[in-house]
Scaffold this active site. Sequence first.
Site, mmCIF file in Angstrom:
data_model
loop_
_atom_site.group_PDB
_atom_site.id
_atom_site.type_symbol
_atom_site.label_atom_id
_atom_site.label_comp_id
_atom_site.label_asym_id
_atom_site.label_seq_id
_atom_site.Cartn_x
_atom_site.Cartn_y
_atom_site.Cartn_z
ATOM 1 N N ASN A 36 0.868 -1.174 0.000
ATOM 2 C CA ASN A 36 0.000 0.000 0.000
ATOM 3 C C ASN A 36 0.913 1.235 0.000
ATOM 4 O OD1 ASN A 36 -1.794 2.044 0.505
ATOM 5 N ND2 ASN A 36 -2.387 1.341 2.551
ATOM 6 N N TRP A 37 1.048 1.830 -1.161
ATOM 7 C CA TRP A 37 1.988 2.958 -1.280
ATOM 8 C C TRP A 37 1.412 4.253 -0.708
ATOM 9 C CZ3 TRP A 37 4.324 2.376 -6.947
ATOM 10 C CH2 TRP A 37 5.146 1.248 -6.959
ATOM 11 N N LYS A 38 0.144 4.226 -0.350
ATOM 12 C CA LYS A 38 -0.511 5.421 0.212
ATOM 13 C C LYS A 38 -0.256 6.639 -0.685
ATOM 14 C CE LYS A 38 -0.347 3.283 4.724
ATOM 15 N NZ LYS A 38 -0.265 3.413 6.167
ATOM 16 N N HIS B 110 -9.671 1.289 4.484
ATOM 17 C CA HIS B 110 -8.423 1.377 5.242
ATOM 18 C C HIS B 110 -8.665 2.287 6.460
ATOM 19 C CE1 HIS B 110 -4.351 2.576 6.333
ATOM 20 N NE2 HIS B 110 -3.967 1.433 5.778
ATOM 21 N N GLU C 72 -7.080 4.655 7.616
ATOM 22 C CA GLU C 72 -6.879 6.095 7.336
ATOM 23 C C GLU C 72 -8.106 6.678 6.646
ATOM 24 O OE1 GLU C 72 -3.085 5.554 5.418
ATOM 25 O OE2 GLU C 72 -2.253 5.018 7.376
ATOM 26 N N GLU D 88 -5.760 -4.889 10.540
ATOM 27 C CA GLU D 88 -4.747 -3.865 10.779
ATOM 28 C C GLU D 88 -5.060 -3.120 12.078
ATOM 29 O OE1 GLU D 88 -2.653 -2.736 6.896
ATOM 30 O OE2 GLU D 88 -4.379 -1.432 7.084
ATOM 31 N N GLY E 292 2.153 2.282 10.976
ATOM 32 C CA GLY E 292 3.122 3.369 10.839
ATOM 33 C C GLY E 292 3.777 3.766 12.149
ATOM 34 N N SER F 98 3.060 -2.124 10.495
ATOM 35 C CA SER F 98 4.504 -2.220 10.747
ATOM 36 C C SER F 98 5.098 -3.590 10.410
ATOM 37 C CB SER F 98 4.835 -1.829 12.186
ATOM 38 O OG SER F 98 4.458 -0.475 12.420
ATOM 39 N N GLY G 151 2.718 -1.053 4.402
ATOM 40 C CA GLY G 151 2.790 0.372 4.077
ATOM 41 C C GLY G 151 4.235 0.812 3.931
ATOM 42 N N GLY G 152 4.775 1.375 5.016
ATOM 43 C CA GLY G 152 6.117 1.964 4.984
ATOM 44 C C GLY G 152 7.184 1.098 4.339
#
Length: 253
Positions: free
Chosen positions: A9-11, A95, A97, A167, A173, A213, A234-235
């Site tokens: 997930n490159w956001k 998601h 977010e 999640e 994150g 994470s 993600g990150g």
Amino acid sequence: MRRPLIAANWKMHMTLADAGELAQSVVEGCRAVRDVDIILAPPFTALARVRKEVSDSSIGLGAQDLYWEEKGAFTGEVSPGMLKDAGCDYVIVAHSERRQLFGETDKSANRKVIAALTNDLMPILCVGETDAERDRGVTYVVVDRQVKEALKDVAEAQLDKLVVAYEPIWAIGTGRTATPAQAEEVHQSIRGQLAKLFSADAADKVRILYGGSVKPDNVDDLMAEADIDGALVGGASLKTESFNRICGFQRRT
Ligand code: PGA
């Protein structure tokens, strides 16, 4: 046997040039990875660019969101048909977010899941509790509700086209990963909830990803758990070395 799935997930990251470069190096670096589905979910603007890079590989393309209407006066939104047209096979839905920053609800999650399924897109439905909810001991209540509401009016026959991502919001994150045992407990409960809502057989086929994470140094332990079928990353998906290592996780027998 559920086939492992690792989704990036490159956001809201990546210019076209960066997206092209990263997609290319994932294609190269993951060529030897067998029996794992790998998906890249770039921002809408980079879908076409990433599609070009992954088209001759087994890597799949996903979007980070969709709207449930087919077309019309919905400024800023993207329809399921547009995502299919852009080459997507997957779409991340609800998601945390989106829920926390953009007001998405279980109800909108449900509309999005249905829109994805009816348009031949595999939804990756995200669920998970906040830190405060975990502290109050209501993790299972929250996650059960999110799963139940999001899957209202979904037919059992559609379940093999659904992916769930657990999640925990406190792990996204933050560098705080759920321990494999903590994650496994919730994954088992989600599968139990799916069995109750549909059937044990159907629940058994649904892939449940863990997200929050995920890193090269914890992916092997997470993937060793029976009900953890993959990861939403993600990150660590923004760097070739870490994402490729995650995709090439070491299996334990
Ligand atoms: P993270 O994000 O890996 O950076 O924690 C996961 C996600 O939000 O999907």
